[in-house]
Structure formats: C-alpha cells, structure tokens
Design a protein around this motif. Structure first.
Motif, PDB file in Angstrom:
ATOM      1  N   GLU A   5       0.814  -1.213   0.000  1.00  0.00           N
ATOM      2  CA  GLU A   5       0.000   0.000   0.000  1.00  0.00           C
ATOM      3  C   GLU A   5       0.852   1.269   0.000  1.00  0.00           C
ATOM      4  O   GLU A   5       0.313   2.372  -0.063  1.00  0.00           O
ATOM      5  CB  GLU A   5      -0.907   0.017   1.232  1.00  0.00           C
ATOM      6  CG  GLU A   5      -1.877  -1.137   1.294  1.00  0.00           C
ATOM      7  CD  GLU A   5      -2.671  -1.128   2.584  1.00  0.00           C
ATOM      8  OE1 GLU A   5      -3.503  -0.221   2.749  1.00  0.00           O
ATOM      9  OE2 GLU A   5      -2.432  -2.019   3.423  1.00  0.00           O
ATOM     10  N   LEU A   6       2.175   1.131   0.074  1.00  0.00           N
ATOM     11  CA  LEU A   6       3.079   2.268   0.157  1.00  0.00           C
ATOM     12  C   LEU A   6       3.766   2.520  -1.173  1.00  0.00           C
ATOM     13  O   LEU A   6       3.982   1.597  -1.956  1.00  0.00           O
ATOM     14  CB  LEU A   6       4.151   2.002   1.229  1.00  0.00           C
ATOM     15  CG  LEU A   6       3.637   1.672   2.624  1.00  0.00           C
ATOM     16  CD1 LEU A   6       4.793   1.259   3.514  1.00  0.00           C
ATOM     17  CD2 LEU A   6       2.882   2.841   3.215  1.00  0.00           C
ATOM     18  N   THR A   7       4.128   3.778  -1.417  1.00  0.00           N
ATOM     19  CA  THR A   7       4.919   4.141  -2.583  1.00  0.00           C
ATOM     20  C   THR A   7       6.372   4.255  -2.151  1.00  0.00           C
ATOM     21  O   THR A   7       6.706   5.080  -1.299  1.00  0.00           O
ATOM     22  CB  THR A   7       4.457   5.498  -3.163  1.00  0.00           C
ATOM     23  OG1 THR A   7       3.082   5.386  -3.514  1.00  0.00           O
ATOM     24  CG2 THR A   7       5.276   5.888  -4.374  1.00  0.00           C
ATOM     25  N   ARG A   8       7.230   3.422  -2.723  1.00  0.00           N
ATOM     26  CA  ARG A   8       8.650   3.425  -2.363  1.00  0.00           C
ATOM     27  C   ARG A   8       9.335   4.591  -3.058  1.00  0.00           C
ATOM     28  O   ARG A   8       9.291   4.715  -4.274  1.00  0.00           O
ATOM     29  CB  ARG A   8       9.279   2.102  -2.779  1.00  0.00           C
ATOM     30  CG  ARG A   8      10.677   1.905  -2.300  1.00  0.00           C
ATOM     31  CD  ARG A   8      11.109   0.491  -2.608  1.00  0.00           C
ATOM     32  NE  ARG A   8      12.495   0.289  -2.248  1.00  0.00           N
ATOM     33  CZ  ARG A   8      13.064  -0.893  -2.191  1.00  0.00           C
ATOM     34  NH1 ARG A   8      12.382  -1.978  -2.474  1.00  0.00           N
ATOM     35  NH2 ARG A   8      14.325  -1.007  -1.859  1.00  0.00           N
ATOM     36  N   LEU A   9       9.974   5.464  -2.284  1.00  0.00           N
ATOM     37  CA  LEU A   9      10.638   6.649  -2.826  1.00  0.00           C
ATOM     38  C   LEU A   9      12.128   6.426  -3.036  1.00  0.00           C
ATOM     39  O   LEU A   9      12.772   7.188  -3.752  1.00  0.00           O
ATOM     40  CB  LEU A   9      10.444   7.842  -1.883  1.00  0.00           C
ATOM     41  CG  LEU A   9       9.000   8.262  -1.616  1.00  0.00           C
ATOM     42  CD1 LEU A   9       8.966   9.376  -0.592  1.00  0.00           C
ATOM     43  CD2 LEU A   9       8.310   8.675  -2.898  1.00  0.00           C
ATOM     44  N   ASP A  20      17.765  -4.272  -2.429  1.00  0.00           N
ATOM     45  CA  ASP A  20      17.646  -5.025  -1.184  1.00  0.00           C
ATOM     46  C   ASP A  20      16.807  -4.276  -0.156  1.00  0.00           C
ATOM     47  O   ASP A  20      16.573  -3.083  -0.259  1.00  0.00           O
ATOM     48  CB  ASP A  20      19.034  -5.293  -0.591  1.00  0.00           C
ATOM     49  CG  ASP A  20      19.858  -6.232  -1.450  1.00  0.00           C
ATOM     50  OD1 ASP A  20      19.259  -6.966  -2.267  1.00  0.00           O
ATOM     51  OD2 ASP A  20      21.085  -6.228  -1.316  1.00  0.00           O
ATOM     52  N   ASP A  21      16.378  -5.008   0.858  1.00  0.00           N
ATOM     53  CA  ASP A  21      15.595  -4.420   1.940  1.00  0.00           C
ATOM     54  C   ASP A  21      16.510  -3.791   2.975  1.00  0.00           C
ATOM     55  O   ASP A  21      16.812  -4.373   4.003  1.00  0.00           O
ATOM     56  CB  ASP A  21      14.726  -5.483   2.616  1.00  0.00           C
ATOM     57  CG  ASP A  21      13.384  -5.634   1.948  1.00  0.00           C
ATOM     58  OD1 ASP A  21      13.029  -4.762   1.156  1.00  0.00           O
ATOM     59  OD2 ASP A  21      12.689  -6.609   2.242  1.00  0.00           O
ATOM     60  N   CYS A  22      16.994  -2.622   2.690  1.00  0.00           N
ATOM     61  CA  CYS A  22      17.781  -1.870   3.637  1.00  0.00           C
ATOM     62  C   CYS A  22      17.127  -0.504   3.769  1.00  0.00           C
ATOM     63  O   CYS A  22      16.029  -0.327   3.281  1.00  0.00           O
ATOM     64  CB  CYS A  22      19.234  -1.807   3.181  1.00  0.00           C
ATOM     65  SG  CYS A  22      19.428  -1.097   1.569  1.00  0.00           S
ATOM     66  N   PRO A  23      17.733   0.479   4.398  1.00  0.00           N
ATOM     67  CA  PRO A  23      17.049   1.743   4.628  1.00  0.00           C
ATOM     68  C   PRO A  23      16.340   2.269   3.381  1.00  0.00           C
ATOM     69  O   PRO A  23      16.920   2.366   2.304  1.00  0.00           O
ATOM     70  CB  PRO A  23      18.177   2.677   5.060  1.00  0.00           C
ATOM     71  CG  PRO A  23      19.123   1.776   5.762  1.00  0.00           C
ATOM     72  CD  PRO A  23      19.100   0.505   4.939  1.00  0.00           C
ATOM     73  N   ASN A  24      15.063   2.566   3.570  1.00  0.00           N
ATOM     74  CA  ASN A  24      14.231   3.113   2.505  1.00  0.00           C
ATOM     75  C   ASN A  24      13.224   4.078   3.093  1.00  0.00           C
ATOM     76  O   ASN A  24      12.955   4.062   4.296  1.00  0.00           O
ATOM     77  CB  ASN A  24      13.471   1.988   1.776  1.00  0.00           C
ATOM     78  CG  ASN A  24      14.333   1.300   0.750  1.00  0.00           C
ATOM     79  OD1 ASN A  24      14.762   1.912  -0.213  1.00  0.00           O
ATOM     80  ND2 ASN A  24      14.616   0.032   0.965  1.00  0.00           N
ATOM     81  N   VAL A  25      12.656   4.902   2.228  1.00  0.00           N
ATOM     82  CA  VAL A  25      11.601   5.829   2.619  1.00  0.00           C
ATOM     83  C   VAL A  25      10.404   5.542   1.724  1.00  0.00           C
ATOM     84  O   VAL A  25      10.539   5.393   0.501  1.00  0.00           O
ATOM     85  CB  VAL A  25      12.052   7.300   2.474  1.00  0.00           C
ATOM     86  CG1 VAL A  25      10.931   8.255   2.857  1.00  0.00           C
ATOM     87  CG2 VAL A  25      13.298   7.568   3.324  1.00  0.00           C
ATOM     88  N   TYR A  26       9.230   5.464   2.330  1.00  0.00           N
ATOM     89  CA  TYR A  26       7.977   5.193   1.624  1.00  0.00           C
ATOM     90  C   TYR A  26       6.989   6.318   1.902  1.00  0.00           C
ATOM     91  O   TYR A  26       7.020   6.932   2.962  1.00  0.00           O
ATOM     92  CB  TYR A  26       7.351   3.888   2.119  1.00  0.00           C
ATOM     93  CG  TYR A  26       8.228   2.672   1.959  1.00  0.00           C
ATOM     94  CD1 TYR A  26       8.096   1.840   0.859  1.00  0.00           C
ATOM     95  CD2 TYR A  26       9.180   2.341   2.920  1.00  0.00           C
ATOM     96  CE1 TYR A  26       8.888   0.705   0.723  1.00  0.00           C
ATOM     97  CE2 TYR A  26       9.979   1.214   2.788  1.00  0.00           C
ATOM     98  CZ  TYR A  26       9.830   0.396   1.687  1.00  0.00           C
ATOM     99  OH  TYR A  26      10.616  -0.710   1.551  1.00  0.00           O
ATOM    100  N   ALA A  62      14.850  10.408  -1.308  1.00  0.00           N
ATOM    101  CA  ALA A  62      13.413  10.577  -1.063  1.00  0.00           C
ATOM    102  C   ALA A  62      12.958  11.994  -1.394  1.00  0.00           C
ATOM    103  O   ALA A  62      11.906  12.198  -1.990  1.00  0.00           O
ATOM    104  CB  ALA A  62      13.078  10.244   0.389  1.00  0.00           C
ATOM    105  N   VAL A  63      13.765  12.990  -1.020  1.00  0.00           N
ATOM    106  CA  VAL A  63      13.442  14.383  -1.338  1.00  0.00           C
ATOM    107  C   VAL A  63      13.367  14.573  -2.855  1.00  0.00           C
ATOM    108  O   VAL A  63      12.436  15.190  -3.379  1.00  0.00           O
ATOM    109  CB  VAL A  63      14.464  15.348  -0.698  1.00  0.00           C
ATOM    110  CG1 VAL A  63      14.268  16.764  -1.210  1.00  0.00           C
ATOM    111  CG2 VAL A  63      14.342  15.300   0.818  1.00  0.00           C
ATOM    112  N   ARG A  64      14.328  14.008  -3.594  1.00  0.00           N
ATOM    113  CA  ARG A  64      14.292  14.108  -5.062  1.00  0.00           C
ATOM    114  C   ARG A  64      13.056  13.424  -5.628  1.00  0.00           C
ATOM    115  O   ARG A  64      12.419  13.922  -6.560  1.00  0.00           O
ATOM    116  CB  ARG A  64      15.555  13.508  -5.661  1.00  0.00           C
ATOM    117  CG  ARG A  64      16.784  14.398  -5.525  1.00  0.00           C
ATOM    118  CD  ARG A  64      17.950  13.876  -6.369  1.00  0.00           C
ATOM    119  NE  ARG A  64      18.440  12.585  -5.928  1.00  0.00           N
ATOM    120  CZ  ARG A  64      19.340  12.387  -4.959  1.00  0.00           C
ATOM    121  NH1 ARG A  64      19.844  13.421  -4.324  1.00  0.00           N
ATOM    122  NH2 ARG A  64      19.724  11.178  -4.633  1.00  0.00           N
ATOM    123  N   ALA A  65      12.682  12.276  -5.077  1.00  0.00           N
ATOM    124  CA  ALA A  65      11.503  11.544  -5.560  1.00  0.00           C
ATOM    125  C   ALA A  65      10.227  12.346  -5.347  1.00  0.00           C
ATOM    126  O   ALA A  65       9.275  12.217  -6.122  1.00  0.00           O
ATOM    127  CB  ALA A  65      11.396  10.187  -4.857  1.00  0.00           C
TER     128      ALA A  65
END
Length: 68
Positions: A5-9, A20-26, A62-65
C-alpha cells in the motif's frame, strides 16, 4: 498497513543497497512518510514511537523523488 500500500521513494538500485531491503523511505496514501532503517538507541523516544537511522543519501533520494 501492508508494504504494497506504500509508494517506495528510495532504493531504485542506484544507492548503497540497490533493490535489497535496507534503509528506505515510503509515502503513504495520506501523504505521510514511513522510514525503514537501522534500529538505534540514541535516546528513548516517547511511548508508541521508535527511532531508526538511515544514511543521508536515502533521505536525499526521497526528497528528489518528491520533486523538492
């Protein structure tokens, strides 16, 4: 809330971890952000909150996205 349900940024393959599943912002449908990062014990947050640590590059991605 499910990850689907999240948008990956972040984590488009150009960063430290690639896909890979490491630090991400959604981003949620409500316009809020969910941060996935490394657990830290820098201080004790209020009840119901948690602390994670992410690389600066993940935050900037994330800011750029978001077009900022």
């Amino acid at each position: 809330m499910a990850r689907e349900e999240l948008t990956r940024l972040t984590g488009n393959g150009n960063g430290e971890c690639g896909e890979d599943d490491c630090p991400n912002v959604y981003r949620t449908e409500r316009g809020t952000l969910v941060v996935q990062g490394y657990l830290t014990d820098a201080f004790t947050p209020p009840r119901g909150e948690g602390l994670v640590e992410i690389p600066e590059s993940v935050f900037l991605e994330a800011v750029r996205a978001l077009g900022r």
